[in-house]
Design a protein around this motif. Structure first.
Motif, PDB file in Angstrom:
ATOM      1  N   THR A  91     -41.094  13.733 -17.635  1.00 54.14           N
ATOM      2  CA  THR A  91     -41.582  14.293 -16.469  1.00 54.14           C
ATOM      3  C   THR A  91     -40.361  14.152 -15.360  1.00 54.14           C
ATOM      4  OG1 THR A  91     -43.949  13.638 -16.861  1.00 54.14           O
ATOM      5  CG2 THR A  91     -43.343  14.496 -14.669  1.00 54.14           C
ATOM      6  N   ILE A  92     -39.956  13.022 -15.189  1.00 55.27           N
ATOM      7  CA  ILE A  92     -38.814  12.981 -14.337  1.00 55.27           C
ATOM      8  C   ILE A  92     -37.273  13.620 -14.712  1.00 55.27           C
ATOM      9  CG2 ILE A  92     -37.336  11.036 -13.067  1.00 55.27           C
ATOM     10  CD1 ILE A  92     -40.113  11.193 -11.959  1.00 55.27           C
ATOM     11  N   THR A 116     -25.811  17.707   3.449  1.00 58.76           N
ATOM     12  CA  THR A 116     -25.459  17.332   2.021  1.00 58.76           C
ATOM     13  C   THR A 116     -25.661  15.838   1.716  1.00 58.76           C
ATOM     14  OG1 THR A 116     -23.390  18.629   2.360  1.00 58.76           O
ATOM     15  CG2 THR A 116     -23.504  16.936   0.444  1.00 58.76           C
ATOM     16  N   GLY A 117     -25.923  14.947   2.601  1.00 58.92           N
ATOM     17  CA  GLY A 117     -26.345  13.605   2.262  1.00 58.92           C
ATOM     18  C   GLY A 117     -27.917  13.641   1.991  1.00 58.92           C
ATOM     19  N   SER A 118     -28.524  14.249   2.939  1.00 62.75           N
ATOM     20  CA  SER A 118     -29.877  14.459   2.602  1.00 62.75           C
ATOM     21  C   SER A 118     -30.508  15.175   1.384  1.00 62.75           C
ATOM     22  CB  SER A 118     -30.626  15.295   3.886  1.00 62.75           C
ATOM     23  OG  SER A 118     -32.014  15.494   3.640  1.00 62.75           O
ATOM     24  N   ILE A 119     -29.829  16.322   0.968  1.00 63.92           N
ATOM     25  CA  ILE A 119     -29.649  16.857  -0.363  1.00 63.92           C
ATOM     26  C   ILE A 119     -29.805  15.651  -1.473  1.00 63.92           C
ATOM     27  CG2 ILE A 119     -29.421  18.662  -1.961  1.00 63.92           C
ATOM     28  CD1 ILE A 119     -28.793  20.312   0.610  1.00 63.92           C
ATOM     29  N   ILE A 120     -28.368  15.171  -1.315  1.00 56.88           N
ATOM     30  CA  ILE A 120     -27.988  14.134  -2.416  1.00 56.88           C
ATOM     31  C   ILE A 120     -29.327  13.057  -2.481  1.00 56.88           C
ATOM     32  CG2 ILE A 120     -26.365  12.395  -3.094  1.00 56.88           C
ATOM     33  CD1 ILE A 120     -24.233  14.142  -1.768  1.00 56.88           C
ATOM     34  N   ASN A 121     -29.586  12.722  -1.401  1.00 64.73           N
ATOM     35  CA  ASN A 121     -30.611  11.258  -1.276  1.00 64.73           C
ATOM     36  C   ASN A 121     -31.900  11.981  -2.222  1.00 64.73           C
ATOM     37  OD1 ASN A 121     -31.632   8.983  -0.249  1.00 64.73           O
ATOM     38  ND2 ASN A 121     -33.210  10.417   0.812  1.00 64.73           N
ATOM     39  N   THR A 122     -32.289  13.329  -1.870  1.00 57.91           N
ATOM     40  CA  THR A 122     -33.430  13.791  -2.512  1.00 57.91           C
ATOM     41  C   THR A 122     -33.439  13.741  -4.082  1.00 57.91           C
ATOM     42  OG1 THR A 122     -34.267  15.084  -0.733  1.00 57.91           O
ATOM     43  CG2 THR A 122     -35.161  15.538  -2.834  1.00 57.91           C
ATOM     44  N   VAL A 123     -32.274  14.509  -4.569  1.00 56.76           N
ATOM     45  CA  VAL A 123     -31.930  14.785  -5.900  1.00 56.76           C
ATOM     46  C   VAL A 123     -31.807  13.517  -6.831  1.00 56.76           C
ATOM     47  CG1 VAL A 123     -30.236  15.531  -7.717  1.00 56.76           C
ATOM     48  CG2 VAL A 123     -30.681  16.765  -5.383  1.00 56.76           C
ATOM     49  N   ILE A 124     -31.318  12.301  -5.910  1.00 52.24           N
ATOM     50  CA  ILE A 124     -31.030  11.283  -6.779  1.00 52.24           C
ATOM     51  C   ILE A 124     -32.284   9.855  -6.353  1.00 52.24           C
ATOM     52  CG2 ILE A 124     -29.464   9.072  -7.099  1.00 52.24           C
ATOM     53  CD1 ILE A 124     -27.183  11.149  -6.710  1.00 52.24           C
ATOM     54  N   ASN A 125     -32.129   9.726  -5.149  1.00 53.78           N
ATOM     55  CA  ASN A 125     -32.984   8.538  -4.771  1.00 53.78           C
ATOM     56  C   ASN A 125     -34.564   8.866  -4.649  1.00 53.78           C
ATOM     57  OD1 ASN A 125     -30.844   6.767  -4.305  1.00 53.78           O
ATOM     58  ND2 ASN A 125     -30.564   7.626  -2.253  1.00 53.78           N
ATOM     59  N   ASP A 126     -34.726  10.016  -4.090  1.00 50.87           N
ATOM     60  CA  ASP A 126     -36.262  10.402  -4.210  1.00 50.87           C
ATOM     61  C   ASP A 126     -36.886  10.495  -5.692  1.00 50.87           C
ATOM     62  OD1 ASP A 126     -36.588  10.303  -1.425  1.00 50.87           O
ATOM     63  OD2 ASP A 126     -36.011  12.286  -0.910  1.00 50.87           O
ATOM     64  N   ILE A 127     -36.036  11.237  -6.385  1.00 51.98           N
ATOM     65  CA  ILE A 127     -36.480  11.265  -7.734  1.00 51.98           C
ATOM     66  C   ILE A 127     -36.632   9.789  -8.464  1.00 51.98           C
ATOM     67  CG2 ILE A 127     -36.010  12.357 -10.257  1.00 51.98           C
ATOM     68  CD1 ILE A 127     -35.241  14.695  -8.728  1.00 51.98           C
ATOM     69  N   GLU A 128     -35.911   9.002  -7.969  1.00 56.10           N
ATOM     70  CA  GLU A 128     -36.025   7.657  -8.715  1.00 56.10           C
ATOM     71  C   GLU A 128     -37.029   6.858  -8.161  1.00 56.10           C
ATOM     72  OE1 GLU A 128     -34.772   5.185 -11.461  1.00 56.10           O
ATOM     73  OE2 GLU A 128     -33.478   6.948 -10.904  1.00 56.10           O
ATOM     74  N   THR A 129     -37.318   7.288  -6.992  1.00 60.06           N
ATOM     75  CA  THR A 129     -38.684   6.604  -6.430  1.00 60.06           C
ATOM     76  C   THR A 129     -39.840   7.092  -6.958  1.00 60.06           C
ATOM     77  OG1 THR A 129     -37.356   6.302  -4.275  1.00 60.06           O
ATOM     78  CG2 THR A 129     -39.883   6.206  -3.971  1.00 60.06           C
ATOM     79  N   VAL A 130     -39.873   8.518  -7.206  1.00 59.17           N
ATOM     80  CA  VAL A 130     -41.119   9.042  -7.830  1.00 59.17           C
ATOM     81  C   VAL A 130     -41.153   8.668  -9.232  1.00 59.17           C
ATOM     82  CG1 VAL A 130     -41.915  11.199  -8.703  1.00 59.17           C
ATOM     83  CG2 VAL A 130     -40.885  11.359  -6.299  1.00 59.17           C
ATOM     84  N   SER A 131     -40.003   8.288  -9.843  1.00 63.06           N
ATOM     85  CA  SER A 131     -40.171   7.811 -11.296  1.00 63.06           C
ATOM     86  C   SER A 131     -40.783   6.278 -11.304  1.00 63.06           C
ATOM     87  CB  SER A 131     -38.552   7.585 -11.942  1.00 63.06           C
ATOM     88  OG  SER A 131     -38.852   7.006 -12.944  1.00 63.06           O
TER      89      SER A 131
END
Length: 577
Positions: A91-92, A116-131
């Motif tokens: 899913t992730i 750019t930092g906010s977008i990168i944060n969502t693509v990497i960190n936020d998805i990892e948190t969702v995982s």
């Protein structure tokens, strides 16, 4: 908890139904076998009547059954865990793929207007948190609910009176956890927002360290960082506080449940209404029944953070895509180079009009220089020609065809761009030169590099054309720009856009490059965004822009003789102050 967000997430989970099915079936079997254990142990206790009166034959059978139950339940626990992990990871993976693909589809306006930092944060960190949240919820939440339901059923079969005591005291735990969960969600949402802001600031400062140091901005940068970091500390501390008290609070309530079972069960044993073995099983069930509440309350923290992050992920996924090409859009691989702009109007914001009623006619093969002060609309005009932005009204034509009737990829393929800011990605020099033509042979790449006068420094590198470029590559800005020029020379586009293409190159090399450009520009319509007006004297047509309008047109000689805006702009570059 956001129901609509859960529905969106379920749409991503649904393709992997087989893993859900495996997880549920194996989970039910695992929990059922785990719940049988206290009954089996209870029977074993009843076989130990008192000292020197133990039924060893039946006790041995109980131990054998107990070992078999442990073994089988472990196997099904493994299947459940494996299925859950596969479900979450797939899913992730799909979420990551979709959000990356989405970033290639959103209009350039979205990228330009977001950090750019906010977008990168969502693509990497936020998805990892969702995982992390998904794995926690599917393993502990799922097994926890099954354990609660199954345990209560087993308790009812042993003694419904004690089961009802447990049932009526337990809501205290749920009530306590729900109050803390609301506060937790609020704090974790704010914490995620501030973390995104901090990521943006760090990305901005690190990527512009030379600028920061050259202006002695370190102290101001540190102050900005400290202000945001203090907010993050404050929200993080509160979030962790609410998270930390969840488990102790529910454990306190669970302790009351366990004590109630012990006292009430003990009274029933004295009265002969229940055996010691059954009370032993009941106490185990009471412990098992309350334990999932502790686990679920612990998972709530992960879930709150996961849903906060998931909201930001879907915020990107639900952004409007770039307007799709019409179904009958034309594929234009080559063009003569006739460009026409009729009554073009455009603004980045409705409140601030930029280009108004712009009219322009460019003949095939002409060299068009675009000049004007900062903010006059030079770069914006290039963005409109490349369809990075769509015009508000009017029309732009290439070879008498409205560009909105040509495929967007086709329009961009007609132009070769060399910008002042070079773009090189992590890969070999050969791959960077062949970026626009991956199928190019090595001979073609070398030929283009020679034309761009990049060959000599490339062959001096340790691996030559196979040298891998990275962030810490020792290439100078001028060398990077030569590679960008070689890239355009290899792709052989129908038209060119040059934005101070030789700004980082020494004067001697610039003379050679200019000769190469002259060769490349033969019979090609070329737009030159010029800041140094001395470089565009030979242009066929000079367009002078100011406040989004063409205020003058003509060649260098004509405009100087006119003594207008261009003449003032040109002379100002040679004034001695």
């Amino acid at each position: 908890m956001n129901i609509s967000l859960i529905k969106k997430l379920l749409n991503y989970i649904s393709p992997y139904k087989k893993y859900i099915f495996l997880s549920i079936i194996s989970g039910i079997i695992y929990i059922a076998l785990s719940l049988l254990t206290p009954i089996i142990i209870g029977k074993g206790v009843d076989y130990i009547i008192y000292k020197d009166n133990v039924n060893f034959k039946n006790l041995s059978k109980v131990i054998g059954v107990l070992i078999a139950v442990f073994l089988i339940s472990s196997i099904f626990q493994l299947i459940m865990t494996r299925s859950t992990n596969l479900l979450c990871n797939k899913t992730i993976k799909q979420l990551r793929m979709d959000i990356f693909e989405k970033l290639n589809k959103v209009p350039l306006k979205y990228i330009d207007s977001n950090s750019t930092g906010s977008i990168i944060n969502t693509v990497i960190n936020d998805i990892e948190t969702v995982s992390d949240g998904l794995i926690q919820s599917f393993s502990q939440l799922f097994t926890g609910i099954l354990t609660i339901v199954g345990t209560f059923i087993f308790m009812l079969t042993i003694n419904y009176k004690i089961a009802l005591v447990v049932f009526f005291v337990t809501p205290l735990s749920l009530f306590t956890a729900s109050i803390i969960a609301k506060a937790c969600y609020s704090m974790f949402s704010k914490q995620s927002e501030i973390r995104s802001e901090l990521t943006g600031l760090i990305e901005e400062l690190i990527s512009n360290q030379k600028l920061v140091k050259s202006f002695n901005y370190e102290k101001d940068a540190l102050d900005k960082f400290n202000n945001i970091n203090k907010k993050l500390y404050s929200y993080g501390q509160k979030a962790q506080f609410y998270s930390a008290i969840t488990n102790p609070a529910t454990r306190f309530v669970n302790g009351i449940v366990y004590s109630s079972v012990g006292v009430f069960g003990g009274i029933l044993v004295v009265k002969g209404a229940i055996s010691i073995g059954n009370l032993s099983a009941f106490l185990s069930y009471a412990n098992q029944y309350t334990k999932p509440f502790n686990e679920i309350s612990g998972v709530i923290t992960e879930l709150q953070a996961a849903f906060s992050s998931l909201q930001r992920v879907f915020n990107i996924l639900e952004e409007e895509n770039e307007i799709e090409d019409p179904k009958n859009a034309i594929e234009l691989e080559n063009c003569i180079g006739y460009v026409e702009l009729n009554n073009v109007n455009f603004s980045y914001s409705k409140a601030a009009p930029l280009i108004e009623n712009l009219n322009l006619k460019v003949k095939p093969g002409e060299k068009i220089a675009i000049v004007g002060p900062t903010g006059s609309g030079k770069t914006t005009l290039i963005n409109l020609l490349m369809r990075f932005y769509n015009i508000n009204s009017g029309e732009i034509k290439i070879d008498n065809i409205n560009i909105e009737k040509i495929k967007r990829s086709s329009v961009r393929g007609l132009f070769g761009m060399v910008l002042q800011d070079t773009f090189l990605y992590q890969g070999t020099i050969r791959d960077n030169i062949a970026y626009g033509k991956p199928s190019a042979s090595m001979e073609e790449v070398i030929k283009a590099a020679k034309k761009a006068h990049a060959h000599d420094f490339i062959i001096k590198l340790p691996q030559g054309y196979n040298t891998v470029l990275s962030e810490d590559s020792s290439l100078s800005e001028g060398q990077k720009q030569l590679l960008s020029i070689a890239r355009v020379m290899l792709s052989k586009p129908s038209m060119l856009i040059l934005d101070e293409a030789t700004s980082s190159i020494d004067t001697r090399t610039e003379i050679y490059i200019q000769k190469a450009f002259n060769e490349l520009m033969k019979n090609k319509t070329t737009f030159i965004v010029a800041h140094r007006l001395s470089t565009i004297k030979e242009a066929d047509l000079i367009i002078v822009m100011d406040n989004g309008k063409v205020v003058e047109q003509g060649n260098h000689k004509e405009l100087l003789e006119k003594g207008g805006f261009y003449a003032d702009l040109y002379n100002s570059q040679f004034e001695i102050t």
